[in-house]
Scaffold this motif. Structure first.
Motif, PDB file in Angstrom:
ATOM      1  N   TRP A  78      -0.404  -7.290  10.551  1.00  0.00           N
ATOM      2  CA  TRP A  78      -1.516  -6.414  10.170  1.00  0.00           C
ATOM      3  C   TRP A  78      -2.138  -7.222   8.815  1.00  0.00           C
ATOM      4  CZ3 TRP A  78       3.114  -2.421   9.631  1.00  0.00           C
ATOM      5  CH2 TRP A  78       3.209  -1.933  10.892  1.00  0.00           C
ATOM      6  N   GLU A  79      -1.576  -8.099   8.614  1.00  0.00           N
ATOM      7  CA  GLU A  79      -2.405  -8.649   7.405  1.00  0.00           C
ATOM      8  C   GLU A  79      -3.488  -9.831   7.761  1.00  0.00           C
ATOM      9  OE1 GLU A  79      -3.093 -12.354   4.972  1.00  0.00           O
ATOM     10  OE2 GLU A  79      -1.475 -12.235   6.801  1.00  0.00           O
ATOM     11  N   HIS A  80      -3.314 -10.613   8.766  1.00  0.00           N
ATOM     12  CA  HIS A  80      -4.168 -11.772   9.202  1.00  0.00           C
ATOM     13  C   HIS A  80      -5.467 -11.009  10.027  1.00  0.00           C
ATOM     14  CE1 HIS A  80      -5.593 -15.286  11.201  1.00  0.00           C
ATOM     15  NE2 HIS A  80      -5.085 -15.902  10.383  1.00  0.00           N
ATOM     16  N   GLU A  81      -6.433 -11.793   9.410  1.00  0.00           N
ATOM     17  CA  GLU A  81      -7.810 -11.109  10.128  1.00  0.00           C
ATOM     18  C   GLU A  81      -7.796 -11.101  11.224  1.00  0.00           C
ATOM     19  OE1 GLU A  81     -12.615 -12.520   9.792  1.00  0.00           O
ATOM     20  OE2 GLU A  81     -10.903 -14.016   9.006  1.00  0.00           O
ATOM     21  N   TYR A  82      -7.027 -12.052  12.294  1.00  0.00           N
ATOM     22  CA  TYR A  82      -7.058 -12.002  13.800  1.00  0.00           C
ATOM     23  C   TYR A  82      -5.716 -11.758  14.434  1.00  0.00           C
ATOM     24  CZ  TYR A  82     -11.748 -14.443  12.890  1.00  0.00           C
ATOM     25  OH  TYR A  82     -12.839 -14.744  12.650  1.00  0.00           O
ATOM     26  N   GLY A  83      -4.839 -11.283  13.508  1.00  0.00           N
ATOM     27  CA  GLY A  83      -3.618 -10.849  14.174  1.00  0.00           C
ATOM     28  C   GLY A  83      -3.789  -9.689  14.938  1.00  0.00           C
ATOM     29  N   TRP A  84      -2.778  -9.161  15.663  1.00  0.00           N
ATOM     30  CA  TRP A  84      -2.782  -8.154  16.502  1.00  0.00           C
ATOM     31  C   TRP A  84      -2.546  -6.796  15.591  1.00  0.00           C
ATOM     32  CZ3 TRP A  84      -5.306  -6.521  20.506  1.00  0.00           C
ATOM     33  CH2 TRP A  84      -5.013  -5.118  21.226  1.00  0.00           C
ATOM     34  N   SER A  85      -3.396  -5.931  15.407  1.00  0.00           N
ATOM     35  CA  SER A  85      -3.170  -4.418  15.118  1.00  0.00           C
ATOM     36  C   SER A  85      -3.248  -3.460  16.238  1.00  0.00           C
ATOM     37  CB  SER A  85      -3.885  -4.122  13.808  1.00  0.00           C
ATOM     38  OG  SER A  85      -3.613  -2.784  13.390  1.00  0.00           O
ATOM     39  N   HIS A  86      -2.698  -2.646  16.430  1.00  0.00           N
ATOM     40  CA  HIS A  86      -3.066  -1.565  17.353  1.00  0.00           C
ATOM     41  C   HIS A  86      -4.453  -0.836  17.373  1.00  0.00           C
ATOM     42  CE1 HIS A  86       0.409  -2.359  19.920  1.00  0.00           C
ATOM     43  NE2 HIS A  86       0.948  -2.557  18.777  1.00  0.00           N
ATOM     44  N   GLU A  87      -5.132  -0.930  16.247  1.00  0.00           N
ATOM     45  CA  GLU A  87      -6.278  -0.543  16.014  1.00  0.00           C
ATOM     46  C   GLU A  87      -7.225  -1.392  16.974  1.00  0.00           C
ATOM     47  OE1 GLU A  87      -7.131  -0.227  12.005  1.00  0.00           O
ATOM     48  OE2 GLU A  87      -6.023   1.582  11.665  1.00  0.00           O
ATOM     49  N   ARG A  88      -6.796  -2.545  17.181  1.00  0.00           N
ATOM     50  CA  ARG A  88      -7.740  -3.557  18.098  1.00  0.00           C
ATOM     51  C   ARG A  88      -7.871  -2.808  19.514  1.00  0.00           C
ATOM     52  NH1 ARG A  88      -9.666  -7.263  14.425  1.00  0.00           N
ATOM     53  NH2 ARG A  88      -7.972  -8.156  13.313  1.00  0.00           N
ATOM     54  N   GLU A  89      -7.178  -1.930  19.807  1.00  0.00           N
ATOM     55  CA  GLU A  89      -7.195  -1.305  21.025  1.00  0.00           C
ATOM     56  C   GLU A  89      -8.682  -0.524  21.079  1.00  0.00           C
ATOM     57  OE1 GLU A  89      -4.053   1.234  22.024  1.00  0.00           O
ATOM     58  OE2 GLU A  89      -2.508  -0.223  21.636  1.00  0.00           O
ATOM     59  N   ILE A  90      -9.055  -0.169  19.712  1.00  0.00           N
ATOM     60  CA  ILE A  90     -10.408   0.464  19.588  1.00  0.00           C
ATOM     61  C   ILE A  90     -11.565  -0.562  19.576  1.00  0.00           C
ATOM     62  CG2 ILE A  90     -11.880   1.890  18.213  1.00  0.00           C
ATOM     63  CD1 ILE A  90      -9.147   3.435  17.321  1.00  0.00           C
ATOM     64  N   THR A  91     -11.333  -1.613  18.795  1.00  0.00           N
ATOM     65  CA  THR A  91     -12.431  -2.488  18.498  1.00  0.00           C
ATOM     66  C   THR A  91     -12.321  -3.621  19.229  1.00  0.00           C
ATOM     67  OG1 THR A  91     -10.890  -3.625  16.826  1.00  0.00           O
ATOM     68  CG2 THR A  91     -12.236  -1.636  15.912  1.00  0.00           C
ATOM     69  N   GLY A  92     -11.080  -3.938  19.952  1.00  0.00           N
ATOM     70  CA  GLY A  92     -11.161  -5.210  20.586  1.00  0.00           C
ATOM     71  C   GLY A  92     -10.747  -6.407  19.874  1.00  0.00           C
ATOM     72  N   LEU A  93     -10.174  -7.727  20.434  1.00  0.00           N
ATOM     73  CA  LEU A  93     -10.101  -8.942  19.522  1.00  0.00           C
ATOM     74  C   LEU A  93     -10.322  -9.686  20.768  1.00  0.00           C
ATOM     75  CD1 LEU A  93      -9.140 -10.160  16.884  1.00  0.00           C
ATOM     76  CD2 LEU A  93      -6.714 -10.076  17.995  1.00  0.00           C
ATOM     77  N   ASP A  94     -11.155 -10.873  20.125  1.00  0.00           N
ATOM     78  CA  ASP A  94     -11.232 -12.060  21.063  1.00  0.00           C
ATOM     79  C   ASP A  94     -10.205 -12.885  21.213  1.00  0.00           C
ATOM     80  OD1 ASP A  94     -12.425 -15.027  21.222  1.00  0.00           O
ATOM     81  OD2 ASP A  94     -13.902 -13.829  22.227  1.00  0.00           O
ATOM     82  N   THR A  95      -9.813 -13.434  22.461  1.00  0.00           N
ATOM     83  CA  THR A  95      -8.691 -14.309  22.586  1.00  0.00           C
ATOM     84  C   THR A  95      -8.723 -15.514  21.779  1.00  0.00           C
ATOM     85  OG1 THR A  95      -9.669 -15.023  24.702  1.00  0.00           O
ATOM     86  CG2 THR A  95      -8.246 -13.277  24.813  1.00  0.00           C
ATOM     87  N   ALA A  96      -9.868 -15.902  21.769  1.00  0.00           N
ATOM     88  CA  ALA A  96     -10.125 -17.201  20.858  1.00  0.00           C
ATOM     89  C   ALA A  96      -9.786 -17.049  19.263  1.00  0.00           C
ATOM     90  CB  ALA A  96     -11.480 -17.576  21.095  1.00  0.00           C
ATOM     91  N   ASP A  97     -10.103 -15.767  19.124  1.00  0.00           N
ATOM     92  CA  ASP A  97      -9.626 -15.382  17.482  1.00  0.00           C
ATOM     93  C   ASP A  97      -8.417 -15.124  17.337  1.00  0.00           C
ATOM     94  OD1 ASP A  97     -12.353 -15.593  16.616  1.00  0.00           O
ATOM     95  OD2 ASP A  97     -12.758 -13.338  16.840  1.00  0.00           O
ATOM     96  N   TYR A  98      -7.775 -14.642  18.305  1.00  0.00           N
ATOM     97  CA  TYR A  98      -6.303 -14.236  18.193  1.00  0.00           C
ATOM     98  C   TYR A  98      -5.594 -15.778  18.365  1.00  0.00           C
ATOM     99  CZ  TYR A  98      -1.530 -12.415  19.083  1.00  0.00           C
ATOM    100  OH  TYR A  98      -0.264 -12.456  18.860  1.00  0.00           O
TER     101      TYR A  98
END
Length: 595
Positions: free
Chosen positions: A162-182
């Motif tokens: 939850w700390e890292h800018e591109y780490g997975w947080s389940h709020e990403r289910e709303i906003t999405g997260l680019d695989t390259a960023d992850y």
């Protein structure tokens, strides 16, 4: 039907006990059986509450408060002000583990909050950066483990951060997260931090990951997981990796052991190493609102039950922000340790015995082989009121039988015939939690497979779980709070068969429990055995109230007397029951009881 009286005609099999799919590096793990889990971090200071509000989830997992209560990253750090750093001494946790009989310790080096408990050069979000004087909890724990000869293992949250800018947080289910960023998070934080842990703190016996889903259901790729595992194998080849890495033991045999769900205990024997992570109450991180503490007996049964199926048990402590372990947890661990001082032989290095489901109602069995001898450890959960312990299914005559708590190992009287041994117990059980009876054999005892066990009061409980024939019938799970019991729905004629050993000639009554919702008699149930036939007309059972004053009406399951069966002599018998429902109707079969 056919009666088996001659043991020469019985199908016997050498008892299965080993874990064949165990890598050499995991041998210490399956020998240890019992370990300590430590959830400790910033969340420990919150104690389950943030600004007067309890954690926003009924599961009350205190370590999730950062996410659940939507705390800002920097504000979350203010929890450090509540830590009493002068009192915190990780060696005290190690000493407690030692006294509890635990063989390894797993610390949450980085939980989902992303906060590291070591002096990480990769991220400033770590304990050393925010303490004065600087602390490195992993280093302190490593030194204490080495001093007290306990294996050091580390928990690392790789998927969620939850700390890292591109780490997975389940709020990403709303906003999405680019695989390259992850992957940026993966390469910038996960990989280098794992490198730090495996190069700066001596031997790490296990890295415990916490991705509770298969990688195919997450943003993590299999390539990233293999990269991580490859790094571990490169830096510390003997470091164990669990299945919550995101790779199952079936998919990748290089994964060392399977991790079950939180507080999920084993239900079947496995040939690969596995482990249950458990808590004494509910939350993993300290929660001041805890009330549902498991008893010492429950925790011992969790450990014993897992070992009897070739599994491990790792029990969590969740210290407070000053390092103190809640008294309820400490008490239970010390009581468990006292039990293990006497009975540890039945746990450490022990394995499963029965290859079938356990046929006994009094407890569980573990096993050891030592040279040419085999020892069975009968863990007696319920000391029989008649002081007679039935052991069903072993055709080999035992040698010596004694109580593990008896230093003199005085022999207990017993009788043995066919696949049945009856042990005469002393009036007083030796242990107030779980007493252990040791049964010794020369060589490997042989097992008569598929027998229904004799209960402690001399009866036989016949269900779809201990059928000797077709076991493909679908059992409906209990429902409506258990007021509708497990059962099998039978709509067409069905034959059910059980094999059992009768220890003496005589008559036994047979009862059957079922539910039938027709208005009139609907079909029949026939018991068949060696020319004997008893027929029962299926009768309506009607409805009952499952819970008063709750508009809770359920189908009634009733017990019916089928009749009496005469057994002319001791021996193995096969009983068949044919259930024939009436046309366009169904019988919900529950069980048969014979005594």
């Amino acid at each position: 039907m056919k009666k088996y009286l001659s043991l020469l005609l019985c199908l016997t099999a050498c008892c299965a006990s080993g874990q064949n799919q165990t890598h050499k590096r995991a041998e210490w793990f399956v020998d240890s059986r019992y370990g300590m889990f430590i959830h400790w971090g910033l969340y420990s200071a919150a104690e389950g509450y943030w600004k007067g509000e309890k954690i926003r989830n009924d599961n009350d997992y205190g370590e999730w408060i950062f996410y659940r209560n939507q705390i800002g990253k920097e504000e979350y750090l203010t929890l450090l002000d509540r830590f009493d750093w002068d009192d915190i001494d990780p060696e005290e946790w190690v000493v407690l583990a030692k006294r509890a009989g635990m063989k390894y310790i797993t610390l949450t080096a980085k939980h989902h909050d992303g906060f590291a408990l070591w002096d990480s050069k990769v991220s400033d979000y770590n304990v050393s950066r925010h303490t004065h004087p600087r602390r490195d909890i992993v280093a302190e724990l490593a030194a204490a483990c080495k001093k007290h000869d306990i294996r050091l293992c580390l928990y690392y949250s790789h998927w969620v951060d939850w700390e890292h800018e591109y780490g997975w947080s389940h709020e990403r289910e709303i906003t999405g997260l680019d695989t390259a960023d992850y992957d940026t998070y993966w390469q910038e934080k996960v990989i280098p931090q794992i490198r730090e842990l495996l190069t700066g703190y001596g031997e790490i016996s296990m890295l415990w990951f916490d991705m509770w889903l298969h990688h195919s259901s997450t943003i993590v790729t299999k390539a990233q997981l293999l990269q991580l595992k490859s790094l571990i194998r490169e830096l510390q080849p003997d470091c164990l990796v669990n299945s919550r890495l995101g790779l199952s033991v079936e998919e990748d045999p290089d994964v060392d052991f399977k991790t079950l769900g939180d507080n999920q205990l084993g239900s079947k024997k496995e040939d690969f190493p596995w482990q249950s992570p458990g808590t004494v109450a509910h939350s993993w991180g300290f929660h001041s609102g805890e009330t549902a503490w498991k008893s010492t007996t429950v925790l011992l049964k969790s450990l014993i039950g897992n070992v009897s199926l070739n599994g491990n048990f790792m029990l969590n402590i969740g210290p407070r922000a000053n390092g103190d372990v809640p008294c309820e947890i400490e008490q239970r661990l010390l009581e468990t340790g006292e039990w293990l001082e006497v009975n540890g032989e039945s746990v450490y290095g022990a394995k499963a015995f029965e290859s079938d489901a356990n046929p006994h109602d009094w407890g569980k069995i573990t096993m050891k082989r030592d040279g040419g001898k085999t020892r069975l450890y009968l863990h007696v959960y319920n000391w029989p009121l008649n002081k007679r312990l039935p052991l069903t299914g072993i055709t080999t005559a035992p040698g010596r039988i004694y109580l593990l708590a008896d230093k003199q190992k005085q022999a207990l009287p017993h009788t043995h015939a066919g696949p049945f041994t009856e042990i005469k117990l002393p009036a007083m059980q030796p242990d107030k939690y779980v007493s252990v009876v040791v049964v010794e054999y020369d060589g490997a005892p042989h097992v008569e497979q598929g027998l229904a066990g004799i209960s402690t009061d001399g009866g036989y409980s016949l269900t779809c779980d201990n059928l000797s024939g077709d076991k493909t019938l679908k059992t409906e799970r209990k429902s409506r709070g258990g007021t509708i019991p497990p059962h099998v729905i039978i709509r067409t004629p069905q034959r059910l068969a059980w094999r059992l050993y009768v220890d003496r000639a005589g008559d036994k009554t047979v009862d059957v429990s079922y539910s039938y919702q027709g208005k009139t008699d609907g079909g029949k149930i026939t018991c068949l055995m060696s020319g004997t036939q008893i027929t029962h007309a299926v009768a309506p059972t009607g409805k009952t109230v499952g819970e008063p004053n709750s508009n809770w009406v359920v189908d009634r399951f009733l017990s019916h007397r089928l009749g009496t069966i005469h057994f002319p002599e001791a021996g193995i018998y096969e009983l068949e029951f044919e259930i024939t429902p009436a046309k366009n109707s169904e019988v919900r079969f529950q069980w048969i009881w014979m005594k």
